[in-house]
Design a protein around this motif. Structure first.
Motif, short mmCIF file in Angstrom:
data_model
loop_
_atom_site.label_atom_id
_atom_site.label_comp_id
_atom_site.label_asym_id
_atom_site.label_seq_id
_atom_site.Cartn_x
_atom_site.Cartn_y
_atom_site.Cartn_z
N ASP A 204 88.03 146.17 -23.19
CA ASP A 204 87.46 144.88 -22.85
C ASP A 204 88.54 143.84 -22.58
OD1 ASP A 204 85.68 142.83 -22.54
OD2 ASP A 204 85.56 142.39 -24.70
N GLN A 207 89.85 141.52 -25.30
CA GLN A 207 90.88 141.98 -26.23
C GLN A 207 92.25 141.50 -25.77
OE1 GLN A 207 90.38 144.29 -29.02
NE2 GLN A 207 88.35 143.44 -28.72
N ALA A 211 94.72 138.81 -27.65
CA ALA A 211 96.11 139.13 -27.96
C ALA A 211 97.05 138.09 -27.34
CB ALA A 211 96.45 140.52 -27.43
N HIS A 218 103.24 140.57 -22.84
CA HIS A 218 102.52 141.63 -22.11
C HIS A 218 102.73 142.97 -22.79
CE1 HIS A 218 101.24 139.22 -18.80
NE2 HIS A 218 102.47 138.88 -18.45
N GLN A 220 103.69 143.71 -25.88
CA GLN A 220 103.03 143.83 -27.19
C GLN A 220 101.53 144.04 -27.03
OE1 GLN A 220 104.43 140.13 -28.91
NE2 GLN A 220 105.60 141.24 -30.46
N LEU A 224 100.17 147.25 -28.70
CA LEU A 224 99.48 147.06 -29.97
C LEU A 224 97.97 146.98 -29.84
CD1 LEU A 224 101.88 144.33 -31.41
CD2 LEU A 224 101.89 146.77 -31.96
N VAL A 225 97.49 146.55 -28.68
CA VAL A 225 96.06 146.30 -28.56
C VAL A 225 95.40 147.21 -27.53
CG1 VAL A 225 94.33 144.56 -27.95
CG2 VAL A 225 96.32 143.91 -29.31
N PRO A 228 96.16 151.59 -27.98
CA PRO A 228 95.43 152.25 -29.08
C PRO A 228 93.93 152.34 -28.82
CG PRO A 228 96.92 150.59 -29.94
CD PRO A 228 96.94 150.44 -28.46
N GLN A 229 93.38 151.34 -28.16
CA GLN A 229 91.94 151.38 -27.89
C GLN A 229 91.63 152.28 -26.71
OE1 GLN A 229 89.56 147.76 -28.50
NE2 GLN A 229 91.50 146.74 -28.89
N LYS A 305 88.35 155.52 -34.79
CA LYS A 305 88.32 154.54 -35.88
C LYS A 305 87.89 153.17 -35.37
CE LYS A 305 92.30 154.38 -37.38
NZ LYS A 305 93.64 154.27 -37.91
N GLY A 306 86.91 152.60 -36.01
CA GLY A 306 86.52 151.24 -35.63
C GLY A 306 85.50 151.21 -34.50
N ALA A 307 85.50 152.25 -33.66
CA ALA A 307 84.57 152.24 -32.54
C ALA A 307 83.18 152.66 -32.99
CB ALA A 307 85.07 153.14 -31.43
N LEU A 308 83.14 153.55 -33.98
CA LEU A 308 81.86 154.03 -34.48
C LEU A 308 81.70 153.55 -35.92
CD1 LEU A 308 82.36 157.68 -33.26
CD2 LEU A 308 81.02 155.92 -32.13
N ASN B 97 86.01 138.80 -29.84
CA ASN B 97 87.21 139.52 -29.39
C ASN B 97 88.13 139.95 -30.52
OD1 ASN B 97 86.20 138.97 -26.90
ND2 ASN B 97 87.73 137.46 -26.33
N PHE B 99 90.12 142.70 -32.67
CA PHE B 99 90.69 143.98 -32.24
C PHE B 99 89.89 145.10 -32.90
CE2 PHE B 99 94.55 141.12 -32.22
CZ PHE B 99 94.37 140.79 -30.89
N GLN B 100 89.20 145.85 -32.07
CA GLN B 100 88.22 146.83 -32.56
C GLN B 100 88.86 147.99 -33.33
OE1 GLN B 100 84.85 146.50 -32.23
NE2 GLN B 100 85.34 144.49 -31.38
N HIS B 101 90.12 148.29 -33.05
CA HIS B 101 90.74 149.46 -33.66
C HIS B 101 91.45 149.11 -34.97
CE1 HIS B 101 93.82 147.34 -31.57
NE2 HIS B 101 94.78 148.15 -31.97
N ILE B 110 98.25 140.95 -37.85
CA ILE B 110 99.03 141.46 -36.71
C ILE B 110 99.80 140.35 -35.99
CG2 ILE B 110 97.12 141.39 -35.03
CD1 ILE B 110 98.29 144.01 -33.89
N TYR B 143 85.98 147.60 -40.54
CA TYR B 143 86.29 147.45 -39.12
C TYR B 143 85.31 146.42 -38.53
CZ TYR B 143 89.53 151.30 -39.20
OH TYR B 143 90.61 152.08 -39.45
N SER B 145 83.35 146.42 -36.13
CA SER B 145 82.01 146.92 -35.76
C SER B 145 81.09 147.06 -36.97
CB SER B 145 82.14 148.26 -35.05
OG SER B 145 82.72 149.21 -35.91
#
Ligand SMILES: Nc1ncnc2c1ncn2[C@@H]1O[C@H](COP(=O)(O)OP(=O)(O)OP(=O)(O)O)[C@@H](O)[C@H]1O
Ligand SMILES: [Mg+2]
Lengths: 343, 250
Positions: A204, A207, A211, A218, A220, A224-225, A228-229, A305-308, B97, B99-101, B110, B143, B145
């Motif tokens: 998205d 995000q 950041a 740019h 970082q 970092l963001v 990983p996603q 991780k985090g998405a579900l 917004n 950070f989802q992860h 961070i 997290y 979510s």
């Protein structure tokens, strides 16, 4: 839903007639397959015995799929060395493919037109020509460039200014193995870049804004963001690429790399045991693919991780859950209410 | 704290901001209201340099946004300087917004660790303090979510505060929330206002504006149509446009 003792409502599951017929056919087919895999056929020669002066003869039989020969070769050292070669090819070319692929994907998404069109052209070229040709191209690169030197670009056109920091002889560097790694890696990068790009654009935009508003550069933000996603989207198709590379690497046998297929070919061209050796190689491919699939599962789980909200169960968790489910079914049948077993 | 003099901004030839003038006093809350598409988000994004304005003068804390004035000339800032500028301005988005992860705690640390170079231990302590302040202690390991919208937005506020900003920008922070969750976010913002934080808030919450804002600006068609004390501007609007806008939102 309270089920207590005799008041428990009995649930009769729906029976699916079509499924039973289908299952029946599948069972028959599997039986035939197993039967033929382990059948024996006459070899054409006859074995005779003389017992108490009576001579009796019967035709000799052997495994149709020569399992004994497969067994003989399965763990011989040439085969194992070939396997190691295959794994080396796969790992090295995938590393090149993934790293370069991500770089190309980032270039492709750059607002700089020159960078993005360079990336596009790379993908266009390497996807548009056969890997088979690329393998030979790198093996014979010395025909085009006998020596490589690393220095300042274009300075060799100006007399006396050419300083090479490092140079090497193409023939000695591009052995069949290294030519295969380079060819497979560069080719893979083209496919990986498309995979990485789809992962990067799936993140998205908010995000990136968040950041940026924290003051990240740019680099970082990407590291970092975004990356990983993006991994969540990139990992599953990359797993497929690894598995596919495992087998594509067999093309390297064409330029003389003695990986699994190369080894098999060398052996069967001497003793004509073609099928058994191809089976040996195929079994190894199957084993490695199985291991890779398991690894892929855990990697996907890690990056989700985090998405579900709740991560999917591991195979072991699923097994225990299934086992408990089946156990519960049996107990319920015997009249024990389901909820007394649960928990 | 923020000074805008005749700020212009256009996208692909379409003028979105057409000479915006605005003054934000240190320690005060400024609310920005106006119809959709009037350029409210664009103005906020210009203030922390997420967008570059085309013309006019925009100052934050006395410094020109994106430029440095030396010897009578304007020098464009390099990326590093721009990042340093942005890190001192907190921003809260309509869609959180987060950070989802990353866990809630990592979301808040961070920026401190990677941008300001604070040690992880110190950052952790600060993050826990801020979580307690927004009423979310105990949620460190969750997290995003796994949180409700209101909780996510409060984490987002904590994330911005962790950078110890001198100015906070809010872009419709409650518009994506269910009505019953709006209050918890507004409470955190009121608390922040009381602590003396300079804030610019784009909002459709007129009650919040009336109660908390020191000044209200009404932006319409890329210009400030009306501004002043909320009790005056929101109850006795002088321009027809603000009258009709208020009759729609109230
Ligand atoms: N990146 C962009 N490219 C082109 N046009 C844009 C871009 N961002 C915003 N705009 C246009 O600029 C105008 C103002 O947008 P902006 O987001 O600032 O409005 P807003 O006042 O925040 O509206 P809302 O209340 O809906 O958030 C809109 O017409 C929008 O279409
Ligand atoms: Mg907006």
């Amino acid at each position: 839903m309270t089920t207590n003792g005799d008041d428990a409502v009995k649930v009769v599951p729906v029976r699916h007639a079509g499924q039973w017929v289908g299952a029946g056919f599948a069972l028959i087919f599997i039986a035939m397959l197993v039967h033929t895999l382990f059948s024996k056929v006459p070899t054409g020669s006859v074995i005779c015995h003389t017992v108490n002066g009576v001579r009796s003869c019967r035709p000799e039989v052997a495994w149709r799929f020569s399992w004994n020969v497969v067994g003989q070769y399965f763990t011989t050292s040439p085969v194992l060395q070939g396997l190691v070669r295959t794994l080396e090819l796969t790992v090295l070319s995938m590393v090149i493919g993934i790293v370069l692929g991500v770089v190309i994907a980032v270039m492709r998404l750059s607002t700089n037109r020159l960078l993005s069109s360079t990336a596009w052209s790379y993908t266009w070229f390497f996807r548009g020509t056969p890997v088979f040709v690329q393998l030979f191209f790198w093996l014979y690169i010395a025909l085009l460039y006998p020596t490589f030197s690393i220095g300042l670009p274009f300075f060799h056109f100006i007399p006396f200014t050419h300083i090479a920091f490092w140079h090497f002889d193409a023939n000695s560097v591009f052995t069949p193995f290294s030519a295969a790694v380079v060819a497979l890696g560069l080719n893979e990068a083209a496919y990986m870049s498309e995979i990485a790009r789809s992962g990067l654009i799936a993140v998205d935009e908010g995000q990136i804004e968040a950041a940026t508003s924290l003051g990240m550069t740019h680099g970082q933000t990407l590291r970092l963001v975004v990356l990983p996603q993006a991994m969540r989207v990139i990992i599953p198709p990359t797993g497929n690429e690894v598995i596919s590379m495992l087998k594509t690497s067999s093309l390297a046998s064409a330029i003389g790399v003695t990986e699994l297929i190369g080894t098999a070919t060398n052996i069967y061209s001497a003793n004509y045991k073609i099928m058994p050796l191809l089976i040996v190689a195929s079994l190894w491919y199957l084993i490695v693919t199985t291991i890779l699939s398991v690894g892929q599962f855990y990697l996907e789980r890690h990056f989700s991780k985090g998405a579900l909200r709740t991560p999917p169960p591991t195979p072991i968790q699923r097994l225990t859950r299934d086992a408990r489910g089946i156990l519960m079914k049996f107990r319920t049948r015997r009249g024990v209410p389901a909820n007394s077993v649960a928990s | 704290m923020v000074e805008a003099r005749g700020v212009y901004k256009s996208y692909a030839g379409v003028e979105v901001l057409k000479g915006v003038n605005l003054t934000v006093v240190r320690g005060e809350v400024t609310c920005l209201i106006g119809p959709s598409g009037s350029g409210k988000s664009t103005l906020l994004r210009c203030i922390n340099h997420l967008e570059k304005h085309d013309a006019g003068e925009l100052r934050v804390d006395g410094h020109l946004v994106g430029y440095e004035a030396r010897d009578g000339k304007l020098y464009e800032l390099n990326d590093k300087q721009i990042c340093a500028e942005r890190s001192q301005i907190g921003m809260v988005f309509q869609r959180f917004n987060l950070f989802q992860h990353l866990t809630v705690l990592d979301n808040i640390t961070i920026g401190q660790v990677k941008v300001k170079g604070v040690s992880p231990e110190v950052a952790n302590v600060k993050a826990r303090e801020l979580l307690a302040r927004v009423g979310l202690d105990g949620k460190e390991k969750h997290y995003p979510s796994q949180l409700s919208g209101g909780q996510q937005q409060r984490v987002a506020i904590a994330r911005a505060l962790a950078m110890e900003p001198k100015l906070m920008l809010f872009d419709e922070p409650t518009s994506a929330l269910d009505p019953e969750l709006v209050g918890e976010v507004l409470d955190v913002m009121k608390d922040l206002a009381r602590s003396g934080m300079t804030m610019i808030v784009v909002t459709h919450e007129m009650n919040f504006a009336r109660e908390v804002a020191n000044t209200v600006y009404f932006l319409d068609g890329g210009v400030i149509e009306e501004s002043g004390d909320p009790r005056v501007v929101l109850t006795e609007p002088s321009s027809e446009r603000l009258k009709s806008f208020l009759s729609k939102v109230l």
